[in-house]
Design a protein around this motif. Structure first.
Motif, PDB file in Angstrom:
ATOM      1  N   ALA A   6       1.456  74.111  51.392  1.00  0.00           N
ATOM      2  CA  ALA A   6       0.454  74.162  50.328  1.00  0.00           C
ATOM      3  C   ALA A   6       0.769  73.157  49.221  1.00  0.00           C
ATOM      4  O   ALA A   6      -0.140  72.482  48.702  1.00  0.00           O
ATOM      5  CB  ALA A   6       0.380  75.574  49.754  1.00  0.00           C
ATOM      6  N   LYS A   7       2.028  73.042  48.865  1.00  0.00           N
ATOM      7  CA  LYS A   7       2.420  72.086  47.820  1.00  0.00           C
ATOM      8  C   LYS A   7       2.092  70.663  48.251  1.00  0.00           C
ATOM      9  O   LYS A   7       1.597  69.857  47.445  1.00  0.00           O
ATOM     10  CB  LYS A   7       3.917  72.226  47.529  1.00  0.00           C
ATOM     11  N   SER A   8       2.339  70.330  49.501  1.00  0.00           N
ATOM     12  CA  SER A   8       1.991  69.005  49.996  1.00  0.00           C
ATOM     13  C   SER A   8       0.482  68.798  50.007  1.00  0.00           C
ATOM     14  O   SER A   8      -0.014  67.705  49.713  1.00  0.00           O
ATOM     15  CB  SER A   8       2.557  68.797  51.409  1.00  0.00           C
ATOM     16  N   ALA A   9      -0.259  69.845  50.339  1.00  0.00           N
ATOM     17  CA  ALA A   9      -1.716  69.730  50.412  1.00  0.00           C
ATOM     18  C   ALA A   9      -2.339  69.392  49.063  1.00  0.00           C
ATOM     19  O   ALA A   9      -3.223  68.527  48.977  1.00  0.00           O
ATOM     20  CB  ALA A   9      -2.314  71.019  50.958  1.00  0.00           C
TER      21      ALA A   9
ATOM     22  N   GLU B 269      -2.027  80.238  49.410  1.00  0.00           N
ATOM     23  CA  GLU B 269      -0.962  79.562  48.658  1.00  0.00           C
ATOM     24  C   GLU B 269      -1.497  78.300  47.980  1.00  0.00           C
ATOM     25  O   GLU B 269      -1.072  77.951  46.871  1.00  0.00           O
ATOM     26  CB  GLU B 269       0.199  79.215  49.593  1.00  0.00           C
ATOM     27  N   VAL B 270      -2.436  77.604  48.619  1.00  0.00           N
ATOM     28  CA  VAL B 270      -3.072  76.443  47.996  1.00  0.00           C
ATOM     29  C   VAL B 270      -3.824  76.876  46.743  1.00  0.00           C
ATOM     30  O   VAL B 270      -3.742  76.223  45.687  1.00  0.00           O
ATOM     31  CB  VAL B 270      -4.027  75.742  48.981  1.00  0.00           C
ATOM     32  N   ALA B 271      -4.569  77.973  46.839  1.00  0.00           N
ATOM     33  CA  ALA B 271      -5.328  78.471  45.692  1.00  0.00           C
ATOM     34  C   ALA B 271      -4.413  78.735  44.499  1.00  0.00           C
ATOM     35  O   ALA B 271      -4.765  78.419  43.348  1.00  0.00           O
ATOM     36  CB  ALA B 271      -6.081  79.744  46.076  1.00  0.00           C
ATOM     37  N   ARG B 272      -3.242  79.281  44.760  1.00  0.00           N
ATOM     38  CA  ARG B 272      -2.315  79.574  43.661  1.00  0.00           C
ATOM     39  C   ARG B 272      -1.856  78.296  42.953  1.00  0.00           C
ATOM     40  O   ARG B 272      -1.639  78.291  41.743  1.00  0.00           O
ATOM     41  CB  ARG B 272      -1.115  80.352  44.208  1.00  0.00           C
ATOM     42  N   LEU B 273      -1.756  77.211  43.705  1.00  0.00           N
ATOM     43  CA  LEU B 273      -1.334  75.935  43.123  1.00  0.00           C
ATOM     44  C   LEU B 273      -2.487  75.192  42.450  1.00  0.00           C
ATOM     45  O   LEU B 273      -2.254  74.257  41.680  1.00  0.00           O
ATOM     46  CB  LEU B 273      -0.708  75.056  44.203  1.00  0.00           C
ATOM     47  N   LEU B 274      -3.716  75.589  42.732  1.00  0.00           N
ATOM     48  CA  LEU B 274      -4.885  74.970  42.100  1.00  0.00           C
ATOM     49  C   LEU B 274      -5.289  75.672  40.810  1.00  0.00           C
ATOM     50  O   LEU B 274      -6.222  75.243  40.132  1.00  0.00           O
ATOM     51  CB  LEU B 274      -6.075  74.988  43.066  1.00  0.00           C
ATOM     52  N   HIS B 275      -4.592  76.722  40.466  1.00  0.00           N
ATOM     53  CA  HIS B 275      -4.991  77.574  39.353  1.00  0.00           C
ATOM     54  C   HIS B 275      -5.158  76.791  38.052  1.00  0.00           C
ATOM     55  O   HIS B 275      -6.077  77.067  37.257  1.00  0.00           O
ATOM     56  CB  HIS B 275      -3.957  78.691  39.159  1.00  0.00           C
ATOM     57  N   ASP B 276      -4.320  75.811  37.806  1.00  0.00           N
ATOM     58  CA  ASP B 276      -4.372  75.061  36.549  1.00  0.00           C
ATOM     59  C   ASP B 276      -4.965  73.665  36.709  1.00  0.00           C
ATOM     60  O   ASP B 276      -4.814  72.823  35.822  1.00  0.00           O
ATOM     61  CB  ASP B 276      -2.964  74.961  35.952  1.00  0.00           C
TER      62      ASP B 276
END
Length: 260
Positions: free
Chosen positions: A83-86, A106-113
């Motif tokens: 997810a971090k790489s994506a 997991e991608v959604a969590r990293l897009l939060h901000d």
């Protein structure tokens, strides 16, 4: 070891063996006998496993979709790295259709901000982004599948057909060179096909456990995605063949040549 970490150990053991004993789990986790038994009871209540005398056995028959709760804890480190790489391939201001899989969560969590527009294809993902300050959230119509909460059906397909996205981020259930990308559920596969059709580019997220496998419902050929992000346990031969066919392949945590 925290409860979530212990439960991941249990789930991982059941991925390679149909039965595990309390004694071996005590040794693997460092927890007490009573604590391990409580973890097993909790996972049994979630439908992940079946309690038997002295331990537990898998409740996931071959060919059937594992429960969301089981998949959410399995290979979590790999999924988070993928997810971090994506998200490194997603630019602020872009429009994204985001799949219903656990790696997509997991991608959604990293897009939060981030400052992006997202149409989530599951209520799990939508819940993660509903209060994100910079995210414009577009909800599709349709019916949420029980447990999965993935959106399926004619209303979901109609919502997708009305829009065009910069990128589709998909997380199939299985992938192989012969069978392509596949899903357990027919409706879910149809939604993934439509997401691919309305996006300018596609990013597919595949942890190592999904390679060289096939589920019931066909999505697309293995060389259809523009970018496949996986982990170091993925089969080198398959990755080499896909690269030869023009698919950009990235191992999570490593950089890619020609990345925009």
């Amino acid at each position: 070891m925290k409860s979530a970490e212990r439960q991941r150990v249990i789930v991982e053991r059941l991925r390679v063996a149909t039965r595990v004993g309390v004694a071996e789990l005590v040794e693997a986790t460092g927890a007490s006998d009573m604590t391990v038994r409580r973890d097993l009871d909790y996972l049994a209540a979630q439908g992940v496993l079946k309690r038997v005398h002295g331990g537990a056995m898998t409740a996931m028959p071959t060919g059937l979709e594992p429960p969301f709760a089981a998949r959410a804890t399995a290979a979590l480190g790999s999924k988070q790295a993928i997810a971090k790489s994506a998200v490194e391939h997603i630019r602020d201001g872009e429009t994204i259709v985001l799949d219903s899989g656990t790696t997509a969560l997991e991608v959604a969590r990293l897009l939060h901000d981030r400052m992006v527009t997202v149409m989530p294809l599951s209520l799990h993902v939508a819940q993660e982004l509903v209060d994100a300050p910079g995210v414009r959230l577009l909800m599709p119509g349709g019916e949420p599948r029980p447990g999965e909460l993935a959106m399926v059906g004619p209303l979901t397909l109609a919502s997708l057909r009305l829009l065009r996205f910069d990128v589709a981020v998909l997380s199939p259930c299985a992938v192989s060179l012969e069978a392509g990308l596949t899903a357990f559920d027919l409706g879910d596969a149809e939604v993934k096909q439509q997401a691919l059709a309305v996006a300018t580019r596609s990013i597919v997220l595949v942890d190592g456990a999904k390679w060289d496998r096939a589920a019931l419902a066909y999505i697309c050929p293995a060389d259809r995605p523009d970018l496949i992000i996986t982990d170091s346990s993925a089969p080198d031969e398959a990755l080499a063949v896909l690269a030869q066919r023009g698919v950009l392949v990235q191992i999570a945590g490593q950089t890619t040549e020609g990345q925009s």
